[in-house]
Design a protein around this motif. Structure first.
Motif, PDB file in Angstrom:
ATOM      1  N   MET A 160      53.004   5.278   6.501  1.00 16.61           N
ATOM      2  CA  MET A 160      53.960   6.067   5.734  1.00 16.61           C
ATOM      3  C   MET A 160      53.629   6.025   4.243  1.00 16.61           C
ATOM      4  O   MET A 160      53.724   7.043   3.540  1.00 16.61           O
ATOM      5  CB  MET A 160      55.384   5.549   5.961  1.00 16.61           C
ATOM      6  CG  MET A 160      55.950   5.864   7.331  1.00 16.61           C
ATOM      7  SD  MET A 160      57.696   5.380   7.498  1.00 16.61           S
ATOM      8  CE  MET A 160      57.565   3.592   7.521  1.00 16.61           C
ATOM      9  N   THR A 161      53.223   4.863   3.777  1.00 13.83           N
ATOM     10  CA  THR A 161      52.856   4.737   2.363  1.00 13.83           C
ATOM     11  C   THR A 161      51.663   5.625   2.042  1.00 13.83           C
ATOM     12  O   THR A 161      51.619   6.269   0.981  1.00 13.83           O
ATOM     13  CB  THR A 161      52.541   3.270   2.018  1.00 13.83           C
ATOM     14  OG1 THR A 161      53.684   2.458   2.320  1.00 13.83           O
ATOM     15  CG2 THR A 161      52.205   3.107   0.543  1.00 13.83           C
ATOM     16  N   PHE A 189      58.147   9.602   9.503  1.00 13.11           N
ATOM     17  CA  PHE A 189      58.742   8.618   8.604  1.00 13.11           C
ATOM     18  C   PHE A 189      59.875   7.880   9.300  1.00 13.11           C
ATOM     19  O   PHE A 189      60.665   8.475  10.029  1.00 13.11           O
ATOM     20  CB  PHE A 189      59.309   9.297   7.355  1.00 13.11           C
ATOM     21  CG  PHE A 189      58.281   9.720   6.358  1.00 13.11           C
ATOM     22  CD1 PHE A 189      57.730   8.812   5.473  1.00 13.11           C
ATOM     23  CD2 PHE A 189      57.847  11.035   6.316  1.00 13.11           C
ATOM     24  CE1 PHE A 189      56.767   9.203   4.556  1.00 13.11           C
ATOM     25  CE2 PHE A 189      56.894  11.442   5.404  1.00 13.11           C
ATOM     26  CZ  PHE A 189      56.348  10.523   4.516  1.00 13.11           C
ATOM     27  N   PHE A 196      58.883  15.894   0.686  1.00 14.65           N
ATOM     28  CA  PHE A 196      57.769  15.969   1.630  1.00 14.65           C
ATOM     29  C   PHE A 196      57.587  17.364   2.222  1.00 14.65           C
ATOM     30  O   PHE A 196      56.771  17.557   3.126  1.00 14.65           O
ATOM     31  CB  PHE A 196      57.948  14.901   2.712  1.00 14.65           C
ATOM     32  CG  PHE A 196      58.053  13.526   2.111  1.00 14.65           C
ATOM     33  CD1 PHE A 196      56.934  12.878   1.619  1.00 14.65           C
ATOM     34  CD2 PHE A 196      59.290  12.917   1.967  1.00 14.65           C
ATOM     35  CE1 PHE A 196      57.032  11.635   1.007  1.00 14.65           C
ATOM     36  CE2 PHE A 196      59.404  11.670   1.352  1.00 14.65           C
ATOM     37  CZ  PHE A 196      58.261  11.031   0.872  1.00 14.65           C
ATOM     38  N   VAL A 219      52.985   9.104   1.616  1.00 14.97           N
ATOM     39  CA  VAL A 219      53.703   9.257   0.349  1.00 14.97           C
ATOM     40  C   VAL A 219      52.724   9.384  -0.809  1.00 14.97           C
ATOM     41  O   VAL A 219      52.875  10.254  -1.681  1.00 14.97           O
ATOM     42  CB  VAL A 219      54.654   8.072   0.113  1.00 14.97           C
ATOM     43  CG1 VAL A 219      55.226   8.101  -1.309  1.00 14.97           C
ATOM     44  CG2 VAL A 219      55.801   8.097   1.118  1.00 14.97           C
ATOM     45  N   TRP A 245      54.484   1.191   8.485  1.00  6.51           N
ATOM     46  CA  TRP A 245      54.902   1.306   7.085  1.00  6.51           C
ATOM     47  C   TRP A 245      53.703   1.640   6.183  1.00  6.51           C
ATOM     48  O   TRP A 245      53.814   2.467   5.272  1.00  6.51           O
ATOM     49  CB  TRP A 245      55.573   0.017   6.619  1.00  6.51           C
ATOM     50  CG  TRP A 245      56.276   0.179   5.304  1.00  6.51           C
ATOM     51  CD1 TRP A 245      55.747   0.087   4.056  1.00  6.51           C
ATOM     52  CD2 TRP A 245      57.659   0.506   5.112  1.00  6.51           C
ATOM     53  NE1 TRP A 245      56.698   0.321   3.095  1.00  6.51           N
ATOM     54  CE2 TRP A 245      57.879   0.578   3.719  1.00  6.51           C
ATOM     55  CE3 TRP A 245      58.725   0.724   5.987  1.00  6.51           C
ATOM     56  CZ2 TRP A 245      59.131   0.866   3.176  1.00  6.51           C
ATOM     57  CZ3 TRP A 245      59.968   1.016   5.440  1.00  6.51           C
ATOM     58  CH2 TRP A 245      60.165   1.093   4.060  1.00  6.51           C
ATOM     59  N   GLY A 251      53.437  12.931  -1.738  1.00  2.69           N
ATOM     60  CA  GLY A 251      54.701  12.916  -2.461  1.00  2.69           C
ATOM     61  C   GLY A 251      54.700  12.273  -3.828  1.00  2.69           C
ATOM     62  O   GLY A 251      55.540  12.589  -4.664  1.00  2.69           O
ATOM     63  N   GLY A 259      60.805   7.172   3.394  1.00  2.02           N
ATOM     64  CA  GLY A 259      59.928   7.957   2.526  1.00  2.02           C
ATOM     65  C   GLY A 259      60.373   7.941   1.083  1.00  2.02           C
ATOM     66  O   GLY A 259      59.587   7.590   0.186  1.00  2.02           O
ATOM     67  N   GLU A 291      64.291  14.675   2.555  1.00  2.00           N
ATOM     68  CA  GLU A 291      63.191  15.454   3.138  1.00  2.00           C
ATOM     69  C   GLU A 291      62.464  16.360   2.151  1.00  2.00           C
ATOM     70  O   GLU A 291      61.293  16.694   2.337  1.00  2.00           O
ATOM     71  CB  GLU A 291      63.713  16.294   4.319  1.00  2.00           C
ATOM     72  CG  GLU A 291      64.435  17.581   3.954  1.00  2.00           C
ATOM     73  CD  GLU A 291      65.849  17.373   3.440  1.00  2.00           C
ATOM     74  OE1 GLU A 291      66.441  18.334   2.928  1.00  2.00           O
ATOM     75  OE2 GLU A 291      66.365  16.227   3.552  1.00  2.00           O
TER      76      GLU A 291
END
Length: 356
Positions: free
Chosen positions: A304-305, A211, A144, A308, A301, A312, A88, A141
């Protein structure tokens, strides 16, 4: 003084010209951890102790970290050649256009979440409202936490954030200076248990926030200019990670030998054992079982992107292309047998129960 011959002068000049290159070749390769030296990243030290680095002609100097966000920044700024960074924070760094690229994924669950004392009245994420939450801003962490809060239905305005130094994170919870902390289970659970403090863990994954964990990273220029070195570093670290899986007690012996302060206190080795076990639970995943250690699922992946970028990254951040920051170029060479994976599932079951 006798005159030097032309051959002697040329030989001396050649030696002088060669000297800087020799010094450069012998200069240590700098690797930073995401956090303190713990069982979860012991393979970085085991690789040295077992000769995985030296057999490949590598002189690696490993340093402790101050959180994955800080590790990614230090790598991008050229303070280190390689870094172990949570997926992450790595994607977040790339979204901020820092030069970073992944060489291999070591484990597949960051075990990010919220830790409370065992006697805490906080039973669900929603119970955090009206409470004090301790956090290390540069940790993996913390960026997030807003994403977790949103998905878990927590009103952020009702939670008081207390910024903490990573050296006192768990102690602050134990001493009831905060009601809960954001944490990485593989790091914080062993610390709590070493201090005879029972805890409970609410994983971010309970709100479908998933993640990957540690990724071996470098900068694009290092990968371009020193590809053979990057491959050798990756191979050595994954060889050591496999050794940890196969022989956990011998691995701990090697770790303690490389980091003697781990063995100074009676609880040091037990702390490392717990951290190692929790980390290894997150390695027993289809990616590694089917494709070999280090393998990254590009669809995971991409997901996860997306997380983010939604939760994030700054509003003006540019979504990093997956194939630009992670690949399987060096992954999958080190494999375990089906029998070994079955044995690991049984051995690691108690550790898995700790993280929910």
């Amino acid at each position: 003084m006798p005159l030097l011959s032309r051959r002697q002068v040329l030989a001396a000049g050649t030696a002088l010209l060669a000297a800087p290159h020799v010094a450069l070749a012998q200069a240590p390769i700098k690797l930073t951890l995401p956090w303190l030296a713990q069982g979860s990243t012991a393979y970085c030290y085991i690789a040295k102790e077992m000769g995985a680095f030296s057999r490949r002609g590598l002189n690696v100097e490993t340093s402790r970290g101050f959180g994955s966000v800080a590790a990614a920044q230090a790598l991008a700024q050229g303070q280190f050649d390689y870094a172990v960074v949570g997926a992450g924070p790595m994607i977040l760094a790339a979204a901020r256009e820092l030069p970073i690229t992944g060489l291999a994924t070591v484990n597949y669950d960051m075990t990010m979440g919220i830790m409370v004392r065992a006697d805490s009245p906080i039973r669900t994420a929603k119970d955090l409202e009206g409470k004090r939450l301790g956090a290390v801003p540069t940790s993996a962490e913390y960026p997030f936490w807003p994403a977790f809060a949103r998905r878990a239905g927590i009103d952020l305005s009702k939670v008081t954030i207390q910024q903490l130094d990573n050296r006192v994170l768990e102690r602050t919870l134990i001493d009831r200076q905060v009601d809960a902390i954001t944490a990485i289970a593989s790091s914080s659970i062993p610390v709590m248990q070493a201090q005879n403090a029972q805890s409970r863990f609410i994983p971010y994954s309970s709100a479908n926030l998933n993640f990957y964990a540690n990724v071996i990273c470098t900068r694009p220029d290092v990968l371009r200019d020193r590809a053979a070195q990057a491959e050798a570093i990756t191979d050595a670290l994954l060889e050591a990670a496999a050794f940890q899986l196969r022989e956990p007690e011998r691995a701990l012996d090697m770790f303690v030998k490389q980091v003697p302060e781990i063995g100074i206190t009676s609880g040091g080795r037990e702390n490392a054992r717990l951290s190692q076990g929790i980390m290894q639970v997150t390695m027993v995943k289809p990616e590694a079982i089917q494709n070999g250690l280090g393998y990254t699922d590009m669809a995971a992946w991409n997901a996860m992107t997306d997380l983010v970028m939604e939760f994030g990254a700054p509003a003006d951040a540019k979504r990093p292309a997956t194939d630009a920051i992670i690949s399987n170029r060096f992954a999958g060479k080190t494999k375990l047998t089906p029998a070994e994976w079955d044995a690991l599932r049984a051995r690691l079951a108690p550790f898995g129960a700790m993280i929910g």
